[in-house]
Design an enzyme around this catalytic site. Structure first.
Site, PDB file in Angstrom:
ATOM      1  N   CYS A  82     -11.169 -20.432   3.710  1.00 49.62           N
ATOM      2  CA  CYS A  82     -12.632 -20.482   3.772  1.00 49.62           C
ATOM      3  C   CYS A  82     -13.226 -19.150   3.325  1.00 49.62           C
ATOM      4  CB  CYS A  82     -13.103 -20.814   5.194  1.00 49.62           C
ATOM      5  SG  CYS A  82     -12.639 -19.541   6.396  1.00 49.62           S
ATOM      6  N   CYS A  85     -12.091 -15.896   4.918  1.00 46.06           N
ATOM      7  CA  CYS A  85     -10.833 -15.308   4.439  1.00 46.06           C
ATOM      8  C   CYS A  85     -11.096 -14.344   3.287  1.00 46.06           C
ATOM      9  CB  CYS A  85      -9.871 -16.404   3.965  1.00 46.06           C
ATOM     10  SG  CYS A  85      -9.390 -17.566   5.250  1.00 46.06           S
ATOM     11  N   ASP A 490      29.558  22.725  -8.839  1.00 47.34           N
ATOM     12  CA  ASP A 490      30.273  22.160  -7.700  1.00 47.34           C
ATOM     13  C   ASP A 490      31.497  21.428  -8.262  1.00 47.34           C
ATOM     14  OD1 ASP A 490      30.620  21.199  -4.959  1.00 47.34           O
ATOM     15  OD2 ASP A 490      30.074  19.250  -5.803  1.00 47.34           O
ATOM     16  N   ASP A 690      26.086  17.314  -6.851  1.00 46.82           N
ATOM     17  CA  ASP A 690      25.767  15.886  -6.745  1.00 46.82           C
ATOM     18  C   ASP A 690      25.709  15.377  -5.313  1.00 46.82           C
ATOM     19  OD1 ASP A 690      28.533  16.031  -6.184  1.00 46.82           O
ATOM     20  OD2 ASP A 690      28.794  13.949  -6.835  1.00 46.82           O
TER      21      ASP A 690
END
Length: 797
Positions: A82, A85, A490, A690
């Site tokens: 309606c 809404c 690393d 990483d």
């Protein structure tokens, strides 16, 4: 403080003076940091929400004479029954910051929102609709229906240029007559003042209207930009010519104003076209995404728009199709071409439980996978976001240019006035000569080339990097990357593959049951997430061994693990762990040394406080790591390896790839300290890692580079993400940084030289205004064209 950052699309900027003015005004406000990019036409603003509102920032920009652009979004809404809404949805969405207008049509079950892109996320709007009991979804093809404003600008500038050219050509022809003042060469009617007036007027006030609008807005905002210079210069020539027509003079200057406007419009057209080319990288990335997805729902396969895919959906991908979103394979096996995202040409095998990335291509075999990331969460969307942020950011070198540009236009106007006064009042020149020199100074002084010199190079450079799987988070990182001299690598997952395997399992007591010991080792390592532990668990699984429960499990960072198995203490780890627990390793030290010389990591398994087994694990070195190290050393870099492994193992692996400097037995929390140590020695450090434990070191380094195959935390902490696991991307990233900065310096050199030479030449009367207009137009084009050369450079060392 609740600080937020927004990207506001700003229209109406014409030169560096505009972007500099906006930046200056916004930064005067308390707790506001603004960076304005002329090429991207975007203002990135960070501010404290408790002290400054978004609306206030937008008002400041608009008060200066510029506009904050808006976009429109249409979407379908399910569940409305309606008018209450639709009214409820309008009310909720209307309260969202950045939403300008909301319209919900109950009959068509459709909503439309006008919003400011930098302030509103489309998915947030859909979530708000869902929260109040309805369902919103994007209309298929909605993205395609949005107008590409840069293309529209090119079309507009092309029309105005052609329009102006048609009216200016006859006037340009009359300039020939000015070279032969003693005789009339052209037809008499072409020299008619009223005809020239009629031809010049549409050019001045229709084609040139944008300059008047821009000049008015700029002056109203308390500044002066390129539009002010063009409008002043051409208006002087035009209105003086009108006066001459009215007084019956023959020699007019309508061609000066008309030709200048035509040439400036040509420059704007070529500049707009070049700007479109600089953003090709983003277009290519966006074009990678699949448009539809085949989703399995209620036992049947349904093809839906990519926008409607939800987390948890099971998606089928046939051979040759693009994978629509990120997910985890649930059924099937295939090889997937990930080269468009990582640059890795070899297809990657995918099977049950493995991750697939949206926009990659399924080569052979059908795959079913569960969608885990959709919309703006996908890897491709995140890459696009990083590239956009980098292209919109400023390199530190641009700050100097902005300061100069802010004073340049007012200074140019002052020089133009002094030139007129000097020629007319002191040099005895006629009013016409003084006016011509005044106009030439104004036209030649445009700082467009200065404003475009840096951002266009940054845009092309970051785009070139993205095509090769190198993502710079900002222009400052692109600038600083080559101002380094040391690279820390690393070991695990960076130099090596990060997937170690058990190579030796040696029982220290002949009477010991090796199977039992292996089961104990796998049981305690099953509680750990360390790659070495995963290798042991995988080894046990290959031998069909089941794990048992471990009590009182404890991880000792950098040393190993401890726990209780079947009521007896169980330890696995390094010599340091054994020594700490009071167990001697002297009896098998030689065995360990031999294994470590071979580049293997050795762990000691102790049960009931008695060393029971040695477990050797080797992480294979990537094939390209040695070549990458050679390339870095060729560039003059000192390469250092950083690892938690013992000295022997670390040295063996370092030697295999040609690294001379090694930091071994480094605990995770000590990695950042090692970076700091080198920095205190005067080194400018690139850290490459990483893992989660690399994040502090990545943040501490002058430049942090994260391997894209690693963790999200590492990539978040890094300045540059290398989408491939290939370390050869490091020297490529450094080389691209060097090439981009060289390109910027070339641009700035020619822009400064152009303005430095052009201004005095025009002021001393050696430059005709129309020549100044041509030079000004092509200076901007030359800068952008030079930037575009970066698209063709070779990044390999």
């Amino acid at each position: 403080m609740a600080k937020v950052t927004v990207d506001l699309p700003v229209t109406g900027m014409t030169c560096a003076a505009c972007s500099s003015r906006i930046e200056k005004v916004l930064n005067k406000q308390e707790d506001v940091e603004a960076s304005v990019n002329l090429t991207m036409e975007r203002a990135t603003v960070t501010y404290d929400q408790e002290k400054v509102t978004t609306e206030a920032i937008i008002q400041k920009i608009e008060k200066l004479g510029f506009s904050v652009d808006q976009e429109s979004l249409e979407f379908d809404i399910e569940g409305m029954t309606c008018a209450a809404c639709s009214a409820r949805i309008e009310k909720v969405l209307g309260k969202t910051t950045g939403v300008e207008q909301v319209s919900v049509n109950l009959a068509m079950e459709r909503g439309q929102v006008t919003y400011i892109p930098g302030l509103v996320d489309e998915q947030d709007l859909f979530d708000k609709v869902k929260k109040i009991g309805f369902k919103a979804k994007a209309i298929e093809g909605n993205e395609d229906s949005k107008r590409d404003k840069k293309d529209e600008l090119v079309k507009k500038q092309k029309f105005l240029f052609v329009f102006s050219l048609l009216f200016s050509l006859p006037l340009f022809v009359t300039m020939i007559d000015h070279f032969y003042p003693q005789q009339m060469i052209l037809p008499h009617w072409l020299m008619n003042g009223y005809l020239q007036w009629a031809l010049a007027t549409p050019v001045q006030f229709y084609a040139g209207l944008q300059f008047y609008k821009g000049a008015y807005k700029s002056l109203r905002g308390g500044s002066a930009n390129m539009d002010v210079l063009v409008a002043m210069g051409t208006s002087a020539a035009y209105f003086y010519s009108v006066y001459l027509v009215m007084t019956g003079e023959v020699y007019l200057f309508f061609e000066t104003s008309a030709v200048i406007i035509t040439l400036v419009l040509l420059g704007k057209l070529l500049e707009a076209r070049a700007k479109v080319q600089t953003s090709e990288a983003i277009k290519k990335l966006m074009g990678m995404q699949a448009k539809t997805a085949t989703v399995v729902r209620n036992g049947s396969e349904v093809q839906i728009a990519i926008e409607n895919v939800q987390k948890g959906d099971i998606i089928k991908v046939k051979p040759g199709e693009k994978i629509p979103v990120d997910g985890i394979v649930t059924e099937g096996s295939s090889s997937v071409d990930e080269s468009m995202l990582t640059g890795e040409s070899i297809p990657v095998e995918k099977s049950n439980g493995e991750e697939v990335i949206g926009a990659t291509i399924n080569k052979n075999g059908s795959l079913y996978f569960e969608a885990t990331k959709v919309g703006k969460e996908t890897t491709l969307a995140q890459i696009i976001k990083v590239v956009e942020q980098a292209q919109g950011s400023k390199a530190p070198i641009q700050r100097m240019v902005d300061i100069i540009s802010g004073y340049f236009v007012p200074g140019a106007v002052l020089i133009a006035v002094l030139s007129f006064v000097g020629w007319y009042f002191f040099a005895g020149a006629s009013f016409q000569e003084a006016l011509i020199n005044f106009t030439a100074v104004l036209v030649i002084a445009c700082p467009c080339a200065l404003g475009l010199a840096t951002p266009t190079s940054i845009m092309v450079g970051t785009g070139k990097g993205a095509e090769s799987g190198i993502l710079y988070k900002g222009g400052e990182h692109l600038e600083r990357a080559h101002h380094t001299d040391t690279v820390i690598l690393d070991k695990t997952g960076t130099i090596t593959n990060g997937t170690p395997e058990v190579t030796d399992f040696i029982a220290l007591n002949d009477s010991a049951d090796q199977t039992t010991l292996m089961k104990l080792a796998a049981s305690i390592e099953a509680y750990s997430e360390h790659p070495l532990g995963e290798a042991i668990v995988h080894y046990a699984q290959e031998h069909d061994l089941n794990t048992i429960k471990i009590d009182d499990f404890q991880a000792v960072p950098g040393h190993g693990l401890s726990g209780v198995a079947e009521g007896k203490p169980l330890h696995i780890g390094t010599r340091k762990l054994m020594s700490k627990e009071g167990m001697s390793v002297d009896g098998f030290e030689d065995q360990m040394a031999e294994l470590e010389k071979a580049g293997k990591t050795v762990m000691i398994l102790a049960y009931d406080r008695i060393p029971a087994a040695l477990i050797a694990v080797a992480d294979q070195v990537k094939e390209t790591s040695g070549e990458a190290v050679k390339q870095l050393q060729k560039l003059g870099y000192q390469v250092v390896m950083l690892t938690g492994d013992n000295e022997r193992t670390a040295n063996a692996i370092a030697k295999s790839v040609g690294i001379d400097h090694v930091f071994s037995e480094v605990l995770p929390e000590e990695k950042a300290l090692k970076v700091k140590e080198l920095q205190e020695e005067g080194k400018r450090v690139i850290m490459v890692g990483d893992g989660i434990n690399d994040a502090p070191a990545l943040a501490m380094a002058d430049i942090g580079m994260a391997i894209g195959t690693g963790t999200d935390v590492a990539m978040e902490a890094a300045d540059i993400t290398l989408m491939r696991g290939d370390l050869r991307s490091i020297p490529q990233a450094i080389r691209l940084s060097h090439l981009t900065m060289r390109n910027i310096k070339q641009n700035l050199f020619w822009a400064f030289i152009y303005n430095s030479i052009g201004l005095p030449v025009a002021a001393f009367g050696f430059l005709a205004p129309w020549v100044a207009g041509a030079a000004m137009a092509f200076s901007s084009v030359s800068v952008v064209s030079n930037s575009l050369r970066l698209k063709r450079v070779k990044m390999d060392i």
